[in-house]
Design a protein around this motif. Structure first.
Motif, PDB file in Angstrom:
ATOM      1  N   LEU A 263     -12.619  15.801 -13.843  1.00 47.60           N
ATOM      2  CA  LEU A 263     -13.065  15.219 -12.573  1.00 47.60           C
ATOM      3  C   LEU A 263     -13.772  16.267 -11.720  1.00 47.60           C
ATOM      4  O   LEU A 263     -14.815  15.998 -11.112  1.00 47.60           O
ATOM      5  CB  LEU A 263     -11.871  14.637 -11.829  1.00 47.60           C
ATOM      6  N   LEU A 264     -13.225  17.469 -11.657  1.00 46.67           N
ATOM      7  CA  LEU A 264     -13.848  18.538 -10.873  1.00 46.67           C
ATOM      8  C   LEU A 264     -15.228  18.891 -11.431  1.00 46.67           C
ATOM      9  O   LEU A 264     -16.167  19.163 -10.676  1.00 46.67           O
ATOM     10  CB  LEU A 264     -12.940  19.770 -10.846  1.00 46.67           C
TER      11      LEU A 264
ATOM     12  N   THR B 175     -18.407  20.345  -0.997  1.00 42.72           N
ATOM     13  CA  THR B 175     -18.501  19.581   0.255  1.00 42.72           C
ATOM     14  C   THR B 175     -17.516  18.413   0.260  1.00 42.72           C
ATOM     15  O   THR B 175     -17.655  17.498   1.081  1.00 42.72           O
ATOM     16  CB  THR B 175     -19.938  19.047   0.456  1.00 42.72           C
ATOM     17  N   THR B 176     -16.557  18.455  -0.644  1.00 40.12           N
ATOM     18  CA  THR B 176     -15.597  17.358  -0.768  1.00 40.12           C
ATOM     19  C   THR B 176     -14.178  17.872  -0.555  1.00 40.12           C
ATOM     20  O   THR B 176     -13.789  18.893  -1.140  1.00 40.12           O
ATOM     21  CB  THR B 176     -15.696  16.704  -2.162  1.00 40.12           C
ATOM     22  N   VAL B 177     -13.418  17.195   0.293  1.00 35.37           N
ATOM     23  CA  VAL B 177     -11.998  17.502   0.458  1.00 35.37           C
ATOM     24  C   VAL B 177     -11.238  16.779  -0.654  1.00 35.37           C
ATOM     25  O   VAL B 177     -11.407  15.572  -0.858  1.00 35.37           O
ATOM     26  CB  VAL B 177     -11.480  17.043   1.829  1.00 35.37           C
ATOM     27  N   ILE B 178     -10.394  17.515  -1.386  1.00 32.71           N
ATOM     28  CA  ILE B 178      -9.690  16.949  -2.534  1.00 32.71           C
ATOM     29  C   ILE B 178      -8.183  17.032  -2.299  1.00 32.71           C
ATOM     30  O   ILE B 178      -7.657  18.095  -1.967  1.00 32.71           O
ATOM     31  CB  ILE B 178     -10.056  17.694  -3.833  1.00 32.71           C
ATOM     32  N   PHE B 179      -7.502  15.904  -2.450  1.00 30.50           N
ATOM     33  CA  PHE B 179      -6.039  15.847  -2.423  1.00 30.50           C
ATOM     34  C   PHE B 179      -5.565  15.520  -3.832  1.00 30.50           C
ATOM     35  O   PHE B 179      -6.034  14.546  -4.437  1.00 30.50           O
ATOM     36  CB  PHE B 179      -5.545  14.752  -1.476  1.00 30.50           C
ATOM     37  N   LEU B 180      -4.650  16.305  -4.346  1.00 38.00           N
ATOM     38  CA  LEU B 180      -4.018  16.011  -5.633  1.00 38.00           C
ATOM     39  C   LEU B 180      -2.518  15.894  -5.380  1.00 38.00           C
ATOM     40  O   LEU B 180      -1.883  16.840  -4.922  1.00 38.00           O
ATOM     41  CB  LEU B 180      -4.302  17.123  -6.653  1.00 38.00           C
TER      42      LEU B 180
ATOM     43  N   LEU C 209      -1.430  19.214  -3.562  1.00 35.17           N
ATOM     44  CA  LEU C 209      -2.387  20.303  -3.427  1.00 35.17           C
ATOM     45  C   LEU C 209      -3.618  19.777  -2.683  1.00 35.17           C
ATOM     46  O   LEU C 209      -4.032  18.640  -2.900  1.00 35.17           O
ATOM     47  CB  LEU C 209      -2.838  20.843  -4.794  1.00 35.17           C
ATOM     48  N   VAL C 210      -4.163  20.612  -1.811  1.00 26.54           N
ATOM     49  CA  VAL C 210      -5.341  20.225  -1.039  1.00 26.54           C
ATOM     50  C   VAL C 210      -6.404  21.307  -1.188  1.00 26.54           C
ATOM     51  O   VAL C 210      -6.113  22.497  -1.015  1.00 26.54           O
ATOM     52  CB  VAL C 210      -5.013  20.024   0.449  1.00 26.54           C
ATOM     53  N   ARG C 211      -7.630  20.879  -1.490  1.00 26.60           N
ATOM     54  CA  ARG C 211      -8.783  21.793  -1.565  1.00 26.60           C
ATOM     55  C   ARG C 211      -9.793  21.368  -0.504  1.00 26.60           C
ATOM     56  O   ARG C 211     -10.313  20.260  -0.542  1.00 26.60           O
ATOM     57  CB  ARG C 211      -9.422  21.742  -2.957  1.00 26.60           C
ATOM     58  N   TRP C 212     -10.038  22.253   0.458  1.00 28.61           N
ATOM     59  CA  TRP C 212     -10.947  21.971   1.565  1.00 28.61           C
ATOM     60  C   TRP C 212     -11.884  23.161   1.696  1.00 28.61           C
ATOM     61  O   TRP C 212     -11.617  24.114   2.413  1.00 28.61           O
ATOM     62  CB  TRP C 212     -10.137  21.753   2.843  1.00 28.61           C
ATOM     63  N   PRO C 213     -12.983  23.156   0.958  1.00 33.67           N
ATOM     64  CA  PRO C 213     -13.881  24.316   0.915  1.00 33.67           C
ATOM     65  C   PRO C 213     -14.369  24.726   2.304  1.00 33.67           C
ATOM     66  O   PRO C 213     -14.768  23.890   3.111  1.00 33.67           O
ATOM     67  CB  PRO C 213     -15.050  23.825   0.050  1.00 33.67           C
ATOM     68  N   GLY C 214     -14.275  26.030   2.559  1.00 35.40           N
ATOM     69  CA  GLY C 214     -14.746  26.566   3.827  1.00 35.40           C
ATOM     70  C   GLY C 214     -13.754  26.469   4.968  1.00 35.40           C
ATOM     71  O   GLY C 214     -13.974  27.039   6.037  1.00 35.40           O
ATOM     72  N   GLU C 215     -12.649  25.740   4.771  1.00 35.10           N
ATOM     73  CA  GLU C 215     -11.661  25.548   5.834  1.00 35.10           C
ATOM     74  C   GLU C 215     -10.274  26.050   5.447  1.00 35.10           C
ATOM     75  O   GLU C 215      -9.585  26.658   6.254  1.00 35.10           O
ATOM     76  CB  GLU C 215     -11.585  24.070   6.223  1.00 35.10           C
ATOM     77  N   LEU C 216      -9.869  25.804   4.208  1.00 30.52           N
ATOM     78  CA  LEU C 216      -8.545  26.238   3.751  1.00 30.52           C
ATOM     79  C   LEU C 216      -8.694  27.430   2.804  1.00 30.52           C
ATOM     80  O   LEU C 216      -9.368  27.315   1.775  1.00 30.52           O
ATOM     81  CB  LEU C 216      -7.826  25.105   3.014  1.00 30.52           C
ATOM     82  N   PRO C 217      -8.071  28.564   3.117  1.00 26.90           N
ATOM     83  CA  PRO C 217      -8.102  29.687   2.178  1.00 26.90           C
ATOM     84  C   PRO C 217      -7.282  29.370   0.934  1.00 26.90           C
ATOM     85  O   PRO C 217      -6.348  28.564   0.981  1.00 26.90           O
ATOM     86  CB  PRO C 217      -7.493  30.838   2.978  1.00 26.90           C
ATOM     87  N   LYS C 218      -7.621  30.002  -0.163  1.00 28.96           N
ATOM     88  CA  LYS C 218      -6.931  29.742  -1.421  1.00 28.96           C
ATOM     89  C   LYS C 218      -5.517  30.329  -1.398  1.00 28.96           C
ATOM     90  O   LYS C 218      -5.269  31.360  -0.797  1.00 28.96           O
ATOM     91  CB  LYS C 218      -7.717  30.343  -2.589  1.00 28.96           C
TER      92      LYS C 218
END
Length: 252
Positions: free
Chosen positions: A72-73, A84-89, A114-123
């Motif tokens: 999917l990714l 540019t997409t916020v991803i919730f798993l 798990l949440v991936r929010w590019p540019g807003e949430l650090p890894k």
């Protein structure tokens, strides 16, 4: 790929793994399977080949899910949307093993998120506050600029007020009727059994057919070969209340 150029989108993709059923069979067809001899066993499970095999199969199914999410990714990346997409798993229940799914103990309510929010949430950041999956709904509405309904139990995960506890519940599971409530904080859980006369092992067709560990525990219990910790799950009655410490969080 059917939207207009630049059109915002919401997509929900449901994966079956690692649920019991066909996914557990498919997971066995992967390479690099988990070695049953090396899986860690919780103290409430007997150390038995069947138990080890079931736990290993579950972990194989988790690896299968990881592969499916990767596909999917890659699709988002091909469309130029990954950054540019916020991803919730997240999972819809705890692990599909005894004392997990359908139960309010730690393995049943500690659902992956798990949440991936590019540019807003650090890894690699780990949150320690309790959350509800309803909070995912509240967060996605906030991202879309939609106000929450006046009466709504979900809270925004980002920019909202953190929780100090969550409430979980068990009632009917398939044909099995029970009534259990749990208050879970950051360190402890308090479980109240409103039907203590109904044992943990009251008949459930799904559990009976899909959880071989239960059959092993019943057989060993009849022979008096379970440890005091393992015997607790096999008692004819549940305690009216349970209090337990939750697992310490894994820090980044």
């Amino acid at each position: 790929n059917q939207r207009r150029p630049g059109q915002p989108f919401y997509a929900q993709v449901n994966f079956q793994a690692p649920h019991k059923g066909p996914a557990f069979t498919a997971a066995r067809k992967q390479t690099g399977l988990v070695d049953p001899a090396k899986v860690p066993l919780a103290p409430y499970w007997p150390d038995h080949p069947v138990v080890r095999d079931e736990v290993a199969n579950y972990l194989d199914a988790v690896n299968l899910l990881d592969t499916q999410v990767g596909v999917l990714l890659e699709a988002l990346d091909r469309e130029g949307l990954l950054d540019t997409t916020v991803i919730f798993l997240f999972g819809d229940n705890g692990r599909c093993l005894i004392r997990g799914k359908q139960w309010l103990y730690q393995p049943g309510t500690n659902v992956p998120l798990l949440v991936r929010w590019p540019g807003e949430l650090p890894k690699g950041v780990v949150r320690e506050d309790p959350v509800s999956i309803l909070d995912v709904t509240a967060s996605t509405l906030a991202f879309a600029g939609v106000p929450l309904p006046p009466v709504f139990h979900g809270r925004r995960l980002f920019g909202g007020r953190p929780r100090d506890h969550v409430i979980t519940a068990r009632d009917r599971c398939d044909m099995t009727v029970d009534r259990i409530r749990c208050v879970r904080g950051r360190r402890y859980s308090y479980i109240r059994n409103f039907m203590p006369e109904r044992p943990h092992t009251q008949f459930n067709e799904y559990i009976q057919k899909q959880y071989p560990t239960l059959g092993v525990m019943k057989g060993l219990h009849e022979k008096g070969r379970l440890t005091p910790t393992q015997v607790l799950f096999m008692q004819p009655r549940k305690p009216e209340a349970d209090a337990c410490a939750t697992r310490p969080p894994v820090r980044s």
